[in-house]
Design an enzyme around this catalytic site. Sequence first.
Site, short mmCIF file in Angstrom:
data_model
loop_
_atom_site.label_atom_id
_atom_site.label_comp_id
_atom_site.label_asym_id
_atom_site.label_seq_id
_atom_site.Cartn_x
_atom_site.Cartn_y
_atom_site.Cartn_z
N TRP A 147 0.87 -1.19 0.00
CA TRP A 147 0.00 0.00 0.00
C TRP A 147 0.90 1.23 0.00
O TRP A 147 2.02 1.18 0.54
CB TRP A 147 -0.87 -0.01 1.28
CG TRP A 147 -2.11 0.84 1.15
CD1 TRP A 147 -2.30 2.08 1.66
CD2 TRP A 147 -3.30 0.48 0.46
NE1 TRP A 147 -3.55 2.52 1.34
CE2 TRP A 147 -4.19 1.56 0.59
CE3 TRP A 147 -3.72 -0.65 -0.28
CZ2 TRP A 147 -5.47 1.56 0.03
CZ3 TRP A 147 -4.99 -0.64 -0.84
CH2 TRP A 147 -5.85 0.45 -0.68
N ASP A 167 -0.04 11.55 -1.62
CA ASP A 167 -0.99 12.57 -1.18
C ASP A 167 -2.20 11.92 -0.51
O ASP A 167 -2.22 10.70 -0.29
CB ASP A 167 -1.40 13.48 -2.36
CG ASP A 167 -2.26 12.76 -3.40
OD1 ASP A 167 -2.59 11.57 -3.21
OD2 ASP A 167 -2.60 13.39 -4.42
N GLU A 219 -18.29 6.15 -1.81
CA GLU A 219 -17.11 6.99 -2.01
C GLU A 219 -17.32 7.91 -3.20
O GLU A 219 -17.11 9.11 -3.11
CB GLU A 219 -15.90 6.08 -2.26
CG GLU A 219 -14.60 6.83 -2.47
CD GLU A 219 -13.44 5.87 -2.64
OE1 GLU A 219 -12.56 5.84 -1.79
OE2 GLU A 219 -13.40 5.13 -3.65
N GLU A 235 -3.47 8.96 -1.96
CA GLU A 235 -2.52 7.85 -1.99
C GLU A 235 -1.91 7.70 -3.38
O GLU A 235 -1.72 6.60 -3.88
CB GLU A 235 -3.22 6.57 -1.52
CG GLU A 235 -4.13 6.86 -0.34
CD GLU A 235 -4.55 5.68 0.48
OE1 GLU A 235 -5.26 4.85 -0.06
OE2 GLU A 235 -4.15 5.61 1.66
C1 BGC Z 1 -8.65 7.46 -0.68
C2 BGC Z 1 -8.07 7.93 0.63
C3 BGC Z 1 -8.78 7.26 1.79
C4 BGC Z 1 -8.88 5.78 1.61
C5 BGC Z 1 -9.80 5.13 2.65
C6 BGC Z 1 -8.58 5.96 -0.70
O1 BGC Z 1 -9.00 5.50 -1.92
O2 BGC Z 1 -7.95 8.00 -1.76
O3 BGC Z 1 -8.22 9.32 0.73
O4 BGC Z 1 -8.08 7.56 2.96
O5 BGC Z 1 -9.38 5.47 0.35
O6 BGC Z 1 -11.03 5.76 2.67
#
Ligand code: BGC
Length: 380
Positions: free
Chosen positions: A128, A180, A337, A183
Amino acid sequence: MTINAYLHKLSKLHRHSQQVILDNQQHGGYLACPTMPDYQFSWFRDGAFVAYALTLDGIYNMVPHRAGMSGQWDSAMKFHQWCARIINDRADALERTISRAALGQPLVLADTLNARYQTEGAAGPADWPEFQLDGPGLWVWSLAKYVEVCRVKPLPADWECAVSLVTRYLTAVWRSPCYDCWEERGDDVHISTLAAIYAGLGAAQRLIPALSVEATRADIRTFILEHGLTPTGELAKSVGLDMVDANLLLAALPDDGLLAPDDPLMIRTVARIERDLLVEGHGVHRHTADTYYGGGAWILLGLWLAWHKTQTGDFAGARKLVAWAEAHADAEGNLPEQVCDVMLDGTYYDVWVQQRGEIANPLVWSHAKYLLVQHALRGA
Ligand code: BGC
């Protein structure tokens, strides 16, 4: 008004958001999403916003708790304890990183904070993008709000220890490239990450006045103004990129943010976010090169822009975005999301479904943003 009368007044989605969050806390950490295997972990960043939202929501919309306090505050407190434990348990590793940074030596990933942890506290699987610096900054920012609202005095010793350590860690490594908050782009220096660190350091000083953070905060500000602007004068996504990212809303965090919401630089940045990333009636994309699940509109970003608009007095604009988010809750009231009515590159959608499964739903952090905006719209 009695507690039950308060709860009765809340919208179904508001109550469901409280429930989704409280149901997904384990050992203090919050699962980012209970249904997606890759997200069944707890992140500092997601949790920081969740705890911040619960701290504010607990002021007026108390979920009854057996100890007589609000369930939201109890939950936020447990998250802060969880973060402090994780940070303090890694003190030796973080001290090694601080020493290496002072000597100008390369950092060792194993000695930094991870991005995602199992709720029991062990680091998540190593495959990760782990090195991310916004999360610890956001944790301190969120903790300071909790301490202020819930009048925690004196600061518990383990919190003080964790805040001091994180402050020294961030002060030592803030210039390092890292992933960032999405990720992504681990070789770059991101303005949103710097803004989160800036806010976290300011909050640390409010929590522990003896800490000295002003010089670092001034250095970060100068660095951003010298290296973190686009040619047209907005905050840039990352150093050297002529692009914005919706995560730059981080620059105007309440309390210790880098810029006031009505600072001309923030106004220019938000105007470009709206121009490049907001599709009228379809929410906000992360950035123009996003291909994650095709690059749809993120519920939490629509709500974040709404939250920002409440800070600039545009309540009508905020309500429009909230209505958009509400319209995308599923039959149970879960907020995902992202939604893919409009995708930047739909060819990637199936690739990600094959890799990770369906889009994360419910995303706990989306529900936190919903509570935050509801708090800001209260009485408006
Ligand atoms: C997002 C992150 C988030 C994570 C868990 C990722 O895909 O880009 O901002 O912390 O998912 O929600």
